[in-house]
Design a protein around this motif. Structure first.
Motif, PDB file in Angstrom:
ATOM      1  N   MET A 105       0.817  -1.214   0.000  1.00  0.00           N
ATOM      2  CA  MET A 105       0.000   0.000   0.000  1.00  0.00           C
ATOM      3  C   MET A 105       0.855   1.271   0.000  1.00  0.00           C
ATOM      4  SD  MET A 105      -3.353  -0.338   0.005  1.00  0.00           S
ATOM      5  CE  MET A 105      -3.948   1.108   0.876  1.00  0.00           C
ATOM      6  N   GLU A 106       2.135   1.151  -0.321  1.00  0.00           N
ATOM      7  CA  GLU A 106       2.992   2.338  -0.254  1.00  0.00           C
ATOM      8  C   GLU A 106       2.508   3.433  -1.194  1.00  0.00           C
ATOM      9  OE1 GLU A 106       4.016  -0.767  -1.328  1.00  0.00           O
ATOM     10  OE2 GLU A 106       6.172  -0.915  -1.055  1.00  0.00           O
ATOM     11  N   ALA A 107       2.118   3.042  -2.387  1.00  0.00           N
ATOM     12  CA  ALA A 107       1.772   4.042  -3.400  1.00  0.00           C
ATOM     13  C   ALA A 107       0.535   4.848  -3.016  1.00  0.00           C
ATOM     14  CB  ALA A 107       1.548   3.350  -4.736  1.00  0.00           C
ATOM     15  N   ALA A 108      -0.416   4.199  -2.347  1.00  0.00           N
ATOM     16  CA  ALA A 108      -1.677   4.876  -2.016  1.00  0.00           C
ATOM     17  C   ALA A 108      -1.684   5.428  -0.590  1.00  0.00           C
ATOM     18  CB  ALA A 108      -2.834   3.903  -2.190  1.00  0.00           C
ATOM     19  N   ALA A 109      -0.559   5.316   0.113  1.00  0.00           N
ATOM     20  CA  ALA A 109      -0.548   5.660   1.542  1.00  0.00           C
ATOM     21  C   ALA A 109      -0.862   7.123   1.803  1.00  0.00           C
ATOM     22  CB  ALA A 109       0.804   5.313   2.152  1.00  0.00           C
ATOM     23  N   GLY A 110      -0.557   7.992   0.852  1.00  0.00           N
ATOM     24  CA  GLY A 110      -0.780   9.421   1.060  1.00  0.00           C
ATOM     25  C   GLY A 110      -2.189   9.878   0.699  1.00  0.00           C
ATOM     26  N   LYS A 111      -2.955   8.995   0.068  1.00  0.00           N
ATOM     27  CA  LYS A 111      -4.320   9.375  -0.325  1.00  0.00           C
ATOM     28  C   LYS A 111      -5.267   9.246   0.857  1.00  0.00           C
ATOM     29  CE  LYS A 111      -4.214   7.872  -5.142  1.00  0.00           C
ATOM     30  NZ  LYS A 111      -4.605   6.763  -6.017  1.00  0.00           N
ATOM     31  N   ARG A 112      -6.314  10.070   0.837  1.00  0.00           N
ATOM     32  CA  ARG A 112      -7.307   9.954   1.903  1.00  0.00           C
ATOM     33  C   ARG A 112      -8.049   8.629   1.778  1.00  0.00           C
ATOM     34  NH1 ARG A 112      -9.782  16.006   2.741  1.00  0.00           N
ATOM     35  NH2 ARG A 112      -7.777  16.931   3.278  1.00  0.00           N
ATOM     36  N   VAL A 113      -8.384   8.065   2.914  1.00  0.00           N
ATOM     37  CA  VAL A 113      -8.987   6.731   2.919  1.00  0.00           C
ATOM     38  C   VAL A 113     -10.344   6.722   2.222  1.00  0.00           C
ATOM     39  CG1 VAL A 113      -9.978   4.997   4.470  1.00  0.00           C
ATOM     40  CG2 VAL A 113      -7.706   5.870   4.894  1.00  0.00           C
TER      41      VAL A 113
END
Lengths: 303, 317
Positions: A119-127
């Protein structure tokens, strides 16, 4: 401390209805145990009691030698029902919040867990922008964040596609190799079968089976066998089976039938004696789902 | 104790990432003082040097309103007079953020596993709400003073004022708000619907106090005199008529409203007592700060016990 998880006469009543009724079991450290049961059987309620989220009406739960709720729950990771997060926080910030709440985790642990569940790539996106599968994986990362010694997982593969299910299974296997005790509930029985050594089966709030996977399969086989038969005269085959009080299911020129264990050995000879020419007869081996269903049906049958 | 510290850190982290926090700060720290400064400027430009200002009173009014001390004081007083009061809005929104969202997003099951001891969890959340309220109030006082300082460049205002007294009133008002925060937490926790909980926080006390006032004005408590024959010692009628002295609203805002009460007392009644009619109650007539402190401490204890007791017994479904 002998047991990682123990339930003693665990009971939860809502008014006159017992959601969980006198459930007792013990799970040794490092064991991976599957918790089976149809929806509404009491799996989630049992897990919630073990996680200290709801108070038992009677009995008690112990985790890592301490009665719950208590401090030993700090060594527990959970995924209970739908994964939940603060939607306005990113995946990484949700993990940070959980880590702060727990008292902090070692540096780099959050990134390591995000990498573990890919999930590294999406870690900065809001859940709030996450798919069900991403939420599920993030929930697993959060459950593992503080290196728990016990994992309580409720339907961890719920809502996932086959690839997601396989990924979760691989992740859990990796966790299990580290010696973490896992109690995992699911109604996708095929997933449990590939993961666990021991099964707890619950039905209508009561524990109906507790033992190794092989014993569950053997017990189901002892209850009934499933035969697949082919004959030169399929109609005659069906008629004779019905006359014998069985319930044949026809699929093309094949007929499937379930036979009680005590009648199984004599089935083919009885058919031949009745004048049916059998050209093929094979006994199907059970998968976990069949075994479980038979077990539940047998327990539901009046004595 | 460590669990409490962990909860405080985690909840501060969350509050700082919520846009709502900055909207509240913007309203209190920016909009309110800017408006007050604008009103001061209007008064100065439109009435200064006119026949209204023959005795030089406009400069005094502008000093009271738009000086650094004046704006800082209005930042304390103003939020206690809007309806619902800004203090209750802040308390309700913080409760919705810290408690309501846990239910709304089904987060209790996560929070109470990460931190299984329930008392530190709730104590931490209440503390963060009080901390946030304190920061907002401190920021309001500071920004008021800064806006006032800006006003000294184009208005006849100075830094003069009873700053120590004002700081004391801010501190008291902040402390009194503990009861409001606990009440807001309790309502938001009890109601499954967050919006309903927030609305209850805004209007429940006003509704109960209004009903009491209406009943007193229309029916009165004379009928209890019949009971008084039996229960002379209880003095029921006097006790019932004294209830407004214990109203949540009038006691909660006693510190913030006290400068206005002092002003009205000095101007309208020649230093005497303010009549205890509806207007008098709004100004805090007959309510001293020690009395209000005792009443609010009582409310805080009651709401606190109910909140912690309910939370300890709560099943997370």
């Amino acid at each position: 401390m002998d047991h990682a998880i123990a339930a003693t006469s665990l009971t939860k009543r809502y008014g006159r209805v017992a959601a969980v009724d006198d459930v007792s079991f013990e799970i040794a450290p490092g064991e991976i145990v599957g918790f089976l049961g149809p929806n509404g059987a009491g799996k989630t309620t049992t897990l919630r009691m073990l996680a200290g989220l709801i108070r038992p009406s009677r009995g008690e739960g112990h985790v890592l030698g301490q009665r719950v709720p208590g401090n030993s729950l700090r060594d527990v990771g959970t995924m209970i029902e739908e994964p939940s997060f603060y939607p306005y926080l990113s995946g990484r910030d949700n993990l940070r919040h959980a880590a702060l709440l727990h008292g902090g985790v070692e540096p780099g642990r959050i990134d390591a867990m995000l990498a573990f569940v890919k999930m590294e790539a999406a870690a900065g996106k809001r859940v709030r922008a996450y798919s069900q599968g991403m939420r599920q994986r993030l929930a697993l990362a959060r459950a593992l964040l503080w290196r728990p010694r016990v994992l309580l997982l409720d339907e961890p593969a719920n809502g996932l596609d086959p690839v997601g299910i396989a990924e979760i299974r691989e992740n859990l296997r990796a966790v299990a190799r580290e010696g973490v005790t896992v109690l995992v509930s699911s109604h996708i029985l095929a997933e449990i079968e590939k993961l666990v050594d021991r099964i707890l089966a619950i039905e209508k709030g009561r524990l109906v089976f507790d033992g190794p996977l092989e014993r569950l399969l053997a017990r189901a086989e002892a209850l009934a066998y499933r035969y697949v038969l082919r004959a030169t005269d399929v109609e005659a085959l069906e008629r004779v089976l019905r006359e014998a009080g069985l319930a044949p299911e026809r699929a093309g020129d094949l007929v499937a039938v379930e036979v009680d264990a005590e009648r199984a050995d004599a089935l083919v000879s009885d058919l031949v004696q009745a004048g049916v020419r059998i050209t093929e007869a094979r006994r199907e081996s059970d998968d976990l789902e069949d075994a479980y269903l038979r077990l539940v049906q047998a327990d539901a049958r009046p004595a | 104790m460590r669990g409490f510290a962990h909860v405080v850190r985690a909840e501060v982290f969350k509050v700082l990432r919520k846009r709502r926090t900055y909207v509240l700060a913007g309203l209190w720290w920016g909009l309110l003082p800017a408006l007050v400064l604008f009103v001061g400027r209007l008064v100065h430009v439109n009435f200064g040097g006119t026949f209204v200002d023959e005795s030089g009173g406009i400069a005094l009014v502008v000093q009271e309103i738009a000086s650094p001390y004046g704006i800082a004081r209005i930042a304390l007083i103003g939020p206690a007079y809007v309806s619902p009061t800004f203090y209750m809005i802040v308390a309700a929104l913080l409760a919705a953020l810290l408690i309501g969202e846990e239910r709304g997003h089904a987060m209790w099951k996560t929070v109470l596993v990460a931190q299984p001891q329930r008392f530190p969890v709730m104590a931490g959340k209440v503390s963060v709400a009080m901390l946030a309220l304190g920061v907002l109030m401190l920021g309001a006082a500071t920004s008021g003073a800064l806006f006032g300082a800006l006003g000294t460049t184009f208005l006849p205002t100075t830094w003069a004022g009873d700053w120590t007294g004002l700081a004391w009133l801010y501190a008291l008002q902040w402390a009194f708000c503990l009861a409001a925060v606990l009440f807001a937490f309790l309502m938001v926790f009890l109601f499954k619907n967050i919006a309903l909980g927030v609305v209850t926080v805004f209007f429940l006390q006003g509704l109960l106090e209004g009903l009491y006032t209406l009943y007193r004005a229309t029916v009165g408590f004379e009928p209890v005199n019949r009971l008084n024959v039996l229960f002379q010692a209880l003095r029921l009628q006097q006790r019932l008529e004294a209830i407004p002295q214990y109203f949540f609203t009038s006691n909660l805002y006693a510190p913030a409203r006290s400068p206005v009460a002092d002003l009205v007392r000095a101007v309208n009644t020649g230093g005497g007592e303010i009549p205890q009619d509806a207007l008098g109650q709004l100004l805090g007539a007959g309510i001293t700060l020690p009395h209000a402190a005792a009443v609010m401490a009582g409310y805080a204890v009651v709401f606190g016990i109910l909140l912690f007791w309910r939370f300890a017994r709560h099943d997370v479904e």
